[in-house]
Enzyme design. Structure first.
Site, PDB file in Angstrom:
ATOM      1  N   GLU A  12       0.837  -1.214   0.000  1.00 10.82           N
ATOM      2  CA  GLU A  12       0.000   0.000   0.000  1.00 10.82           C
ATOM      3  C   GLU A  12       0.871   1.264   0.000  1.00 10.82           C
ATOM      4  O   GLU A  12       1.846   1.371   0.738  1.00 10.82           O
ATOM      5  CB  GLU A  12      -1.005   0.024   1.166  1.00 10.82           C
ATOM      6  CG  GLU A  12      -2.053   1.132   1.026  1.00 10.82           C
ATOM      7  CD  GLU A  12      -2.764   1.159  -0.339  1.00 10.82           C
ATOM      8  OE1 GLU A  12      -2.185   1.697  -1.286  1.00 10.82           O
ATOM      9  OE2 GLU A  12      -3.894   0.623  -0.439  1.00 10.82           O
ATOM     10  N   ASP A  27      -7.031  -0.034  -3.905  1.00 11.57           N
ATOM     11  CA  ASP A  27      -8.133   0.922  -4.037  1.00 11.57           C
ATOM     12  C   ASP A  27      -8.819   0.782  -5.397  1.00 11.57           C
ATOM     13  O   ASP A  27      -9.469   1.701  -5.858  1.00 11.57           O
ATOM     14  CB  ASP A  27      -7.620   2.351  -3.831  1.00 11.57           C
ATOM     15  CG  ASP A  27      -6.507   2.705  -4.814  1.00 11.57           C
ATOM     16  OD1 ASP A  27      -6.199   1.876  -5.702  1.00 11.57           O
ATOM     17  OD2 ASP A  27      -5.927   3.799  -4.685  1.00 11.57           O
TER      18      ASP A  27
END
Ligand code: AHR
Ligand code: AHR
Length: 504
Positions: free
Chosen positions: A224, A303
């Protein structure tokens, strides 16, 4: 003696004629279970990942009536029953709507919904990536931009700093530099919730932290807000230039969730694994310990950043960090499966056969259709040509993507790429699954217009035939407004010799 000979003959015939329905020995999740790090997710389009597994691999949905069907195995522990897909999708098209988890956890993947960075995804065409495993024709998963799969409600997958391992078999031939072709642990809400909230293998040419060495694609860790090659982001190893365009790549990540992660890659067709990094977690805050959320993503970022492309054949996630010995056994099993591009019957216009296509015009009788810089051209190929040139000039015959009585031609060294026309010129391009692409990549064979060889009519422009003109390849009519429609030597230029393939 005779009896012995005939038994021998039968055994040889079996060995040569019919590929075995199952692979010998322990399959990846058997290996990881025996090593004390059981699979908590096991996804594959092509084969069982447990020797005892005999359930469904994936679900397809057809366009004609929206009906769905589960595609399973030829035998327990064996290979995908692709013929079931072919018959269910016959006369229409199918997309892949679900990829089943073979582990007892049932962490099945479905088409991913909208996320922080991307609108809802669509399913991948079910027949875009025909390959062979164990001698059987099967289909891999071909992800284009806007496609992805996910499970946000899993069981058994590592969360909050727990240890885990994962690998996938992917391809170096379909990659790009967009975010993020991932397989692994991600957020449960399709949003970027911060550093350390993902732990997924990334494969592509996106260099998040400079410097990256070479052209890639690299096996990286998407933890991430970064694709990591080491604790400081970028590769510390100048010789880590990526895997190049190897057709089948094993990509592996393991992370103890606290203070250590490792990245490995291998050629899924031969040899062992190479470790490109084994060391501490990224030094930026948030990664040590990790904060995994336990969702599983395939084909996009956490995402749902979905500009990336990629190929997926199989992958697993484990509970606990596997031993290097277990990783090595898994790689050996992957290699033993024999991932490949074609079935081995050669030189004829039958699905699965490999061929080369030789020009018959007197100028050019040693020239073959090959791809070069993504376009199709004709050029001389001889026995002393390089392996690359020979592979570029080799095509796998497929049932026509728009009409099964015609043919499509898949690149030998770019699995999932097909010969298609665009603006009447021929290119090698990934099969996107659209009706337009299917038609542009379908050619119907007939006797050569010159009386020799074979001519191929374009499926959607049936008065146009596969033709070389000035060493480029077109679909051309016999006289017409384009220079390449010239009537001069048209009959010869559209007549091709279907030959044995240059690449074995
Ligand atoms: O870490 C790289 C990417 O950054 C993640 O996959 C995505 O969630 C974010 O945009
Ligand atoms: O090659 C002719 C046409 O050009 C193709 O059908 C289409 O893809 C493009 O517009």
């Amino acid at each position: 003696m005779l009896a012995v000979l005939s038994v021998l003959a039968a055994v040889v015939a079996l060995a040569v004629g019919t590929p075995a329905a199952t692979a010998a020995g322990s399959l990846p999740c058997d290996v990881y279970a025996a090593a004390g790090t059981p699979c908590v997710a096991a996804h594959s389009l092509v084969r069982a990942l447990y020797s005892s597994y005999n359930g469904s691999l994936y679900q397809v949905q057809r366009a004609s009536d929206s009906a769905t069907a589960n595609i399973g195995l030829l035998a327990a522990g064996g290979y995908a029953n692709a013929a079931a897909q072919d018959s269910f999708c016959s006369g229409t098209t199918c997309i892949i709507t679900k990829i089943y988890d073979q582990s007892a956890r049932h962490n099945d993947l479905t088409v991913e919904g909208a996320g922080g960075a991307g609108a809802a995804d669509v399913g991948a065409p079910a027949d875009a990536l025909p390959v062979t495993v164990g001698g059987h024709q099967v289909y891999g998963l071909e992800i284009s931009a806007g496609m992805g799969y996910r499970d946000n409600s899993t069981s058994g997958v590592a969360t909050d700093g727990a240890a885990e391992g994962m690998y996938m078999v992917t391809s170096g031939t379909h990659v790009n530099g967009s975010c993020c072709f991932d397989y692994g642990n991600a957020e449960t809400n399709n949003k970027d919730t911060g550093n350390g909230h993902m732990d997924a293998i990334n494969f592509g040419t996106e260099c998040w932290f400079s410097p990256c060495y070479g052209q890639g694609p690299w096996v990286q860790a998407d933890l991430e807000n970064g694709l990591f090659q080491s604790d400081s982001g970028y590769s510390k190893n100048t010789s880590n230039t990526g895997t190049g365009s190897m057709p089948f790549v094993t990509a592996l990540l393991k992370n103890n969730g606290q203070d250590h992660f490792a990245l490995k890659y291998g050629n899924a067709q031969s040899g062992g694994l190479t470790t490109t990094y084994s060391g501490g977690e990224p030094t930026t805050s948030g990664y040590s310990p990790m904060h995994q959320e336990g969702a599983i993503v395939l084909g996009t970022g956490g995402d749902n950043s979905n500009g990336s492309i990629g190929s997926f054949f199989e992958g697993v996630m484990t509970s606990g960090i596997p031993t290097d010995a277990a990783d090595d056994s898994v790689q050996a099993n992957i290699v033993s499966v024999g991932y490949g591009g074609a079935t081995g019957s050669t030189g004829s216009l039958t699905a699965g056969s490999e061929i080369s296509l030789r020009a018959t015009t007197s100028c050019c009788t040693t020239d073959y259709i090959r791809h070069q810089n993504n376009a199709a051209v004709i050029s001389a190929i001889t026995s002393s040509s390089s392996t690359l040139d020979k592979s570029d000039a080799t095509w796998i015959v497929r049932r026509g993507l728009a009409d099964s009585s015609c043919y499509s031609f898949e690149s030998r060294n770019y699995p999932g790429d097909f010969l298609r026309h665009y603006n009447f010129q021929l290119y090698r391009q990934p099969m996107f699954g659209t009706t337009q692409f299917r038609q542009d990549a379908t050619f119907c064979a007939g006797t050569g217009k010159s009386g020799t060889g074979t001519s191929f009519a374009s499926y959607n422009y049936p008065t146009r035939y596969l033709r070389h003109y000035n060493y480029n390849v077109y679909i051309a009519s016999d006289g017409g407004s384009n220079t390449f429609d010239s009537a001069t030597s048209w009959t010869d230029d559209v007549s091709w010799a279907v030959t044995a393939p240059w690449a074995p």
